[in-house]
Motif scaffolding. Structure first.
Motif, PDB file in Angstrom:
ATOM      1  N   ILE A   1     -10.702 -38.298 -15.799  1.00  0.00           N
ATOM      2  CA  ILE A   1     -11.514 -38.325 -15.499  1.00  0.00           C
ATOM      3  C   ILE A   1     -11.225 -39.587 -14.017  1.00  0.00           C
ATOM      4  O   ILE A   1     -11.687 -39.007 -12.692  1.00  0.00           O
ATOM      5  CB  ILE A   1     -12.538 -39.452 -16.029  1.00  0.00           C
ATOM      6  N   ASN A   2      -9.644 -39.920 -14.208  1.00  0.00           N
ATOM      7  CA  ASN A   2      -9.194 -40.155 -13.320  1.00  0.00           C
ATOM      8  C   ASN A   2      -8.853 -39.118 -12.073  1.00  0.00           C
ATOM      9  O   ASN A   2      -8.506 -39.129 -10.590  1.00  0.00           O
ATOM     10  CB  ASN A   2      -8.272 -40.804 -13.592  1.00  0.00           C
ATOM     11  N   ARG A   3      -8.193 -38.588 -12.490  1.00  0.00           N
ATOM     12  CA  ARG A   3      -7.634 -36.400 -12.104  1.00  0.00           C
ATOM     13  C   ARG A   3      -9.262 -36.127 -11.310  1.00  0.00           C
ATOM     14  O   ARG A   3      -9.328 -35.850  -9.928  1.00  0.00           O
ATOM     15  CB  ARG A   3      -7.650 -35.674 -12.671  1.00  0.00           C
ATOM     16  N   GLN A   4     -10.412 -36.416 -11.525  1.00  0.00           N
ATOM     17  CA  GLN A   4     -11.797 -35.342 -10.998  1.00  0.00           C
ATOM     18  C   GLN A   4     -12.662 -36.431 -10.427  1.00  0.00           C
ATOM     19  O   GLN A   4     -13.430 -36.280  -9.446  1.00  0.00           O
ATOM     20  CB  GLN A   4     -12.863 -35.302 -12.238  1.00  0.00           C
ATOM     21  N   VAL A   5     -12.705 -38.098 -10.726  1.00  0.00           N
ATOM     22  CA  VAL A   5     -13.112 -38.948 -10.152  1.00  0.00           C
ATOM     23  C   VAL A   5     -12.282 -40.284  -9.191  1.00  0.00           C
ATOM     24  O   VAL A   5     -12.427 -41.221 -10.483  1.00  0.00           O
ATOM     25  CB  VAL A   5     -14.441 -39.930 -10.755  1.00  0.00           C
ATOM     26  N   PRO A   6     -11.393 -40.445  -8.625  1.00  0.00           N
ATOM     27  CA  PRO A   6     -10.205 -40.850  -8.286  1.00  0.00           C
ATOM     28  C   PRO A   6     -10.884 -42.034  -7.227  1.00  0.00           C
ATOM     29  O   PRO A   6     -12.331 -42.590  -7.344  1.00  0.00           O
ATOM     30  CB  PRO A   6      -9.476 -40.500  -6.770  1.00  0.00           C
ATOM     31  N   GLY A   7     -11.065 -43.392  -8.854  1.00  0.00           N
ATOM     32  CA  GLY A   7     -11.372 -44.971  -7.938  1.00  0.00           C
ATOM     33  C   GLY A   7     -12.109 -44.754  -8.857  1.00  0.00           C
ATOM     34  O   GLY A   7     -12.646 -46.878  -8.982  1.00  0.00           O
ATOM     35  N   VAL A   8     -12.433 -44.610  -9.760  1.00  0.00           N
ATOM     36  CA  VAL A   8     -13.290 -44.921 -10.508  1.00  0.00           C
ATOM     37  C   VAL A   8     -13.019 -46.226 -11.965  1.00  0.00           C
ATOM     38  O   VAL A   8     -12.055 -46.410 -12.352  1.00  0.00           O
ATOM     39  CB  VAL A   8     -14.325 -44.148 -12.137  1.00  0.00           C
ATOM     40  N   LYS A   9     -13.959 -47.315 -12.339  1.00  0.00           N
ATOM     41  CA  LYS A   9     -13.159 -48.750 -12.902  1.00  0.00           C
ATOM     42  C   LYS A   9     -13.775 -48.441 -14.229  1.00  0.00           C
ATOM     43  O   LYS A   9     -14.969 -47.942 -14.215  1.00  0.00           O
ATOM     44  CB  LYS A   9     -14.294 -50.111 -11.972  1.00  0.00           C
ATOM     45  N   PHE A  10     -12.424 -48.596 -16.129  1.00  0.00           N
ATOM     46  CA  PHE A  10     -12.639 -48.880 -16.603  1.00  0.00           C
ATOM     47  C   PHE A  10     -12.957 -50.314 -17.285  1.00  0.00           C
ATOM     48  O   PHE A  10     -12.320 -51.078 -16.489  1.00  0.00           O
ATOM     49  CB  PHE A  10     -12.156 -48.323 -17.317  1.00  0.00           C
ATOM     50  N   MET A  11     -13.893 -50.136 -18.283  1.00  0.00           N
ATOM     51  CA  MET A  11     -14.046 -51.752 -18.443  1.00  0.00           C
ATOM     52  C   MET A  11     -14.123 -51.248 -20.000  1.00  0.00           C
ATOM     53  O   MET A  11     -15.006 -50.322 -20.384  1.00  0.00           O
ATOM     54  CB  MET A  11     -15.164 -52.648 -18.042  1.00  0.00           C
ATOM     55  N   GLY A  12     -14.135 -52.503 -20.907  1.00  0.00           N
ATOM     56  CA  GLY A  12     -13.829 -52.352 -22.342  1.00  0.00           C
ATOM     57  C   GLY A  12     -12.870 -52.494 -23.221  1.00  0.00           C
ATOM     58  O   GLY A  12     -12.132 -53.941 -22.919  1.00  0.00           O
ATOM     59  N   VAL A  13     -12.469 -51.488 -24.376  1.00  0.00           N
ATOM     60  CA  VAL A  13     -11.927 -51.894 -25.062  1.00  0.00           C
ATOM     61  C   VAL A  13     -11.365 -50.863 -25.477  1.00  0.00           C
ATOM     62  O   VAL A  13     -11.068 -49.480 -25.660  1.00  0.00           O
ATOM     63  CB  VAL A  13     -12.503 -52.858 -26.440  1.00  0.00           C
ATOM     64  N   GLY A  14      -9.106 -51.308 -25.539  1.00  0.00           N
ATOM     65  CA  GLY A  14      -9.162 -49.683 -25.598  1.00  0.00           C
ATOM     66  C   GLY A  14      -7.543 -50.813 -25.744  1.00  0.00           C
ATOM     67  O   GLY A  14      -7.448 -51.357 -26.109  1.00  0.00           O
ATOM     68  N   GLY A  15      -6.404 -49.974 -25.990  1.00  0.00           N
ATOM     69  CA  GLY A  15      -4.950 -50.189 -26.700  1.00  0.00           C
ATOM     70  C   GLY A  15      -4.194 -50.141 -25.272  1.00  0.00           C
ATOM     71  O   GLY A  15      -5.053 -49.118 -24.220  1.00  0.00           O
ATOM     72  N   GLU A  16      -3.122 -49.182 -25.454  1.00  0.00           N
ATOM     73  CA  GLU A  16      -2.245 -49.241 -24.893  1.00  0.00           C
ATOM     74  C   GLU A  16      -2.440 -47.659 -24.028  1.00  0.00           C
ATOM     75  O   GLU A  16      -1.571 -48.079 -22.866  1.00  0.00           O
ATOM     76  CB  GLU A  16      -0.865 -49.012 -25.378  1.00  0.00           C
ATOM     77  N   GLN A  17      -2.427 -46.849 -24.601  1.00  0.00           N
ATOM     78  CA  GLN A  17      -2.625 -45.315 -23.920  1.00  0.00           C
ATOM     79  C   GLN A  17      -3.897 -45.533 -22.919  1.00  0.00           C
ATOM     80  O   GLN A  17      -3.283 -45.468 -21.726  1.00  0.00           O
ATOM     81  CB  GLN A  17      -2.939 -44.434 -24.366  1.00  0.00           C
TER      82      GLN A  17
END
Length: 127
Positions: A24-40
């Motif tokens: 997603i970052n490759r295709q849509v630079p600047g998108v903001k992610f929020m939520g829960v996840g780990g190291e990756q």
């Protein structure tokens, strides 16, 4: 810039989420992610609301004492998504928790994708 609400509940989901977020970052630079996840997922820009290990419980003996914490975390995530109004909700694996979360978020009218790798047991006859 669009935002994506993304939730991974275990290490395998974190790996899937990290790879998805990278694309997603490759295709849509600047998108903001929020939520829960780990190291990756953190490498790809997620600042996890809390450690995903809070949700990674299995078996009756482990789940029962964790129920109050899991409900509290479910409420926190629902509140964050409601406040943030993301463009997309992505839940990864963790079917029991993420199904409850998706049900709570449905009234937001935000598209939801449940993302999970196929599992061998799911392909046995009769499933």
């Amino acid at each position: 810039m669009p935002s994506i609400f993304i939730v991974a509940t275990e290490p395998s989901a974190d790996r899937l989420g990290g790879a998805l977020m990278a694309e997603i970052n490759r295709q849509v630079p600047g998108v903001k992610f929020m939520g829960v996840g780990g190291e990756q997922m953190a490498v790809q820009g997620l600042q996890s609301l809390f450690p995903y290990e809070d949700l990674a419980v299995m078996g009756l003996a482990e789940v029962l004492p964790a129920i109050p914490r899991i409900w509290r975390r479910l409420n926190q995530l629902a509140a964050l998504a409601t406040q943030a109004k993301p463009a997309l909700i992505v839940t990864i694996d963790g079917q029991d928790f993420n199904q409850r979360l998706a049900k709570r978020l449905k009234p937001l009218g935000v598209p939801h994708v449940h993302y999970v790798a196929p599992k061998v047991w799911a392909w046995r006859q009769g499933r």
